[in-house]
Design a protein around this motif. Structure first.
Motif, PDB file in Angstrom:
ATOM      1  N   SER A 196       0.602  -1.109  -0.077  1.00 31.45           N
ATOM      2  CA  SER A 196       0.283  -0.076   0.144  1.00 31.45           C
ATOM      3  C   SER A 196       0.836   1.462  -0.409  1.00 31.45           C
ATOM      4  N   TYR A 197       1.788   1.383   0.914  1.00 27.82           N
ATOM      5  CA  TYR A 197       2.496   2.481   0.495  1.00 27.82           C
ATOM      6  C   TYR A 197       4.333   1.747   0.851  1.00 27.82           C
ATOM      7  N   PRO A 198       5.102   2.611  -0.017  1.00 28.37           N
ATOM      8  CA  PRO A 198       6.770   2.483  -0.196  1.00 28.37           C
ATOM      9  C   PRO A 198       7.292   2.395   0.934  1.00 28.37           C
ATOM     10  N   ASN A 199       7.445   2.945   1.728  1.00 32.44           N
ATOM     11  CA  ASN A 199       7.761   2.939   3.464  1.00 32.44           C
ATOM     12  C   ASN A 199       7.633   3.796   4.753  1.00 32.44           C
ATOM     13  N   ARG A 200       7.791   3.542   5.906  1.00 31.00           N
ATOM     14  CA  ARG A 200       7.412   3.740   6.610  1.00 31.00           C
ATOM     15  C   ARG A 200       6.747   5.207   6.285  1.00 31.00           C
ATOM     16  N   GLU A 201       7.388   6.200   6.038  1.00 32.03           N
ATOM     17  CA  GLU A 201       7.907   7.549   5.538  1.00 32.03           C
ATOM     18  C   GLU A 201       6.546   8.241   4.815  1.00 32.03           C
ATOM     19  N   ALA A 202       6.018   7.331   3.947  1.00 32.59           N
ATOM     20  CA  ALA A 202       5.142   7.324   3.070  1.00 32.59           C
ATOM     21  C   ALA A 202       3.684   7.202   3.769  1.00 32.59           C
ATOM     22  N   MET A 203       3.881   6.380   4.843  1.00 34.25           N
ATOM     23  CA  MET A 203       2.713   6.206   6.051  1.00 34.25           C
ATOM     24  C   MET A 203       2.684   7.308   7.021  1.00 34.25           C
ATOM     25  N   LEU A 204       3.514   7.658   7.424  1.00 28.60           N
ATOM     26  CA  LEU A 204       3.746   9.061   7.978  1.00 28.60           C
ATOM     27  C   LEU A 204       2.547  10.755   7.602  1.00 28.60           C
ATOM     28  N   GLU A 205       3.453  10.197   6.143  1.00 26.73           N
ATOM     29  CA  GLU A 205       3.255  11.538   5.447  1.00 26.73           C
ATOM     30  C   GLU A 205       1.116  11.523   4.790  1.00 26.73           C
ATOM     31  N   ALA A 206       1.155  10.293   4.984  1.00 24.49           N
ATOM     32  CA  ALA A 206      -0.432  10.458   4.547  1.00 24.49           C
ATOM     33  C   ALA A 206      -1.313  10.283   6.245  1.00 24.49           C
ATOM     34  N   ALA A 207      -0.889   9.933   6.414  1.00 24.15           N
ATOM     35  CA  ALA A 207      -1.232  10.498   8.331  1.00 24.15           C
ATOM     36  C   ALA A 207      -1.758  11.814   8.574  1.00 24.15           C
ATOM     37  N   LEU A 208      -0.543  12.305   7.574  1.00 27.07           N
ATOM     38  CA  LEU A 208      -0.451  13.840   9.035  1.00 27.07           C
ATOM     39  C   LEU A 208      -1.360  14.253   8.001  1.00 27.07           C
ATOM     40  N   ASP A 209      -1.624  13.810   6.107  1.00 26.72           N
ATOM     41  CA  ASP A 209      -2.334  14.392   5.099  1.00 26.72           C
ATOM     42  C   ASP A 209      -4.270  13.535   5.994  1.00 26.72           C
ATOM     43  N   ARG A 210      -4.328  12.924   6.744  1.00 22.26           N
ATOM     44  CA  ARG A 210      -5.584  12.898   7.425  1.00 22.26           C
ATOM     45  C   ARG A 210      -5.596  13.787   8.485  1.00 22.26           C
ATOM     46  N   LEU A 211      -4.426  13.922   9.407  1.00 25.44           N
ATOM     47  CA  LEU A 211      -4.909  14.966  10.410  1.00 25.44           C
ATOM     48  C   LEU A 211      -4.904  16.067   9.880  1.00 25.44           C
ATOM     49  N   ILE A 212      -5.039  16.855   8.464  1.00 30.16           N
ATOM     50  CA  ILE A 212      -5.045  18.323   8.300  1.00 30.16           C
ATOM     51  C   ILE A 212      -6.203  17.856   7.673  1.00 30.16           C
ATOM     52  N   GLY A 213      -6.836  16.975   7.423  1.00 31.06           N
ATOM     53  CA  GLY A 213      -8.044  17.213   6.550  1.00 31.06           C
ATOM     54  C   GLY A 213      -9.022  16.995   7.313  1.00 31.06           C
ATOM     55  N   ARG A 214      -8.896  17.207   8.761  1.00 36.18           N
ATOM     56  CA  ARG A 214      -9.656  17.437   9.719  1.00 36.18           C
ATOM     57  C   ARG A 214     -10.542  18.488   9.719  1.00 36.18           C
TER      58      ARG A 214
END
Length: 225
Positions: A73-91
């Motif tokens: 689903s994601y190439p690395n842990r950094e991409a997962m963290l960035e996706a989590a950040l996007d989800r946070l800001i999206g709120r």
């Protein structure tokens, strides 16, 4: 399975559930659904353990998949963290959407009211992980990404002020950028108060009153009366 094995399995199941995962069987998720699930789980782990504590092992355990499966689903842990950040800001847009007003000035005041009222109800889902990302330092460039997204909010506040000038609710001589940054710094200060437990001492009404006084002199005479 003997009693010891049963207890071990139960313990693992409880640990997964506490980190936001699920042990129940579901139909195979699409890639997009799995990405959303991983992002949400990662965000919860960041809130609970911090950036460095949101490890691949914990993410995989909470999602209920193998470490190798995460990388589909994601190439690395950094991409997962960035996706989590996007989800946070999206709120944040939902908070803005809950702040109605007949004009731009009233909309801004309503935003302050809503931010104060939400208070601790969004502490674990927004405030706490926000500070974890802010404190990430150079980790995966997350602090820089957070700064970029915060600038978008400041620009959005400035747009609302300009809108107020056009609809006659905000004085034309007001510095839109100054007002926007004042709002952002007030929000940061409010979040710090929540983080260190001062909100309960200060009280939501004081927090909201500070916001109203901060914006009180930008309204036109007609609106301010």
């Amino acid at each position: 399975m003997n009693s010891q094995d049963s207890r071990t399995a139960a313990t693992r199941s409880a640990a997964v559930a506490s980190d936001g995962g699920s042990t129940s069987k579901h139909r195979r998720a699409t890639k997009a659904q799995r990405q959303e699930q991983i992002a949400e789980v990662t965000l919860k782990l960041v809130s609970k353990y911090g950036i460095h504590g949101a490890t691949i092992s914990r993410i995989a355990a909470a999602v209920g998949v193998s470490r190798a499966a995460l990388y589909k689903s994601y190439p690395n842990r950094e991409a997962m963290l960035e996706a989590a950040l996007d989800r946070l800001i999206g709120r944040a847009p939902s908070w803005i959407a809950q702040s109605p007003g007949d004009n731009a000035y009233e909309h801004l005041i309503s935003m302050g009211n809503q931010f104060g009222i939400l208070g601790m109800s969004v502490f674990e889902s927004f405030t706490q992980p926000w500070f974890q990302f802010a404190a990430a330092g150079s980790a995966a460039g997350l602090t820089q990404e957070l700064a970029k997204r915060q600038l978008v909010f400041v620009q959005g506040f400035a747009v609302l002020v300009e809108q107020g000038k056009r609809d006659g609710s905000i004085r034309e001589d007001v510095d839109s950028s100054l007002v926007a940054w004042s709002m952002m710094m007030w929000a940061w200060a409010s979040d710090v108060a929540r983080l260190i437990g001062l909100e309960q001492v200060m009280g939501t009404q004081i927090q909201i009153e500070i916001f109203k006084r901060m914006l009180g002199d930008i309204a036109t005479r007609e609106v301010g009366q």
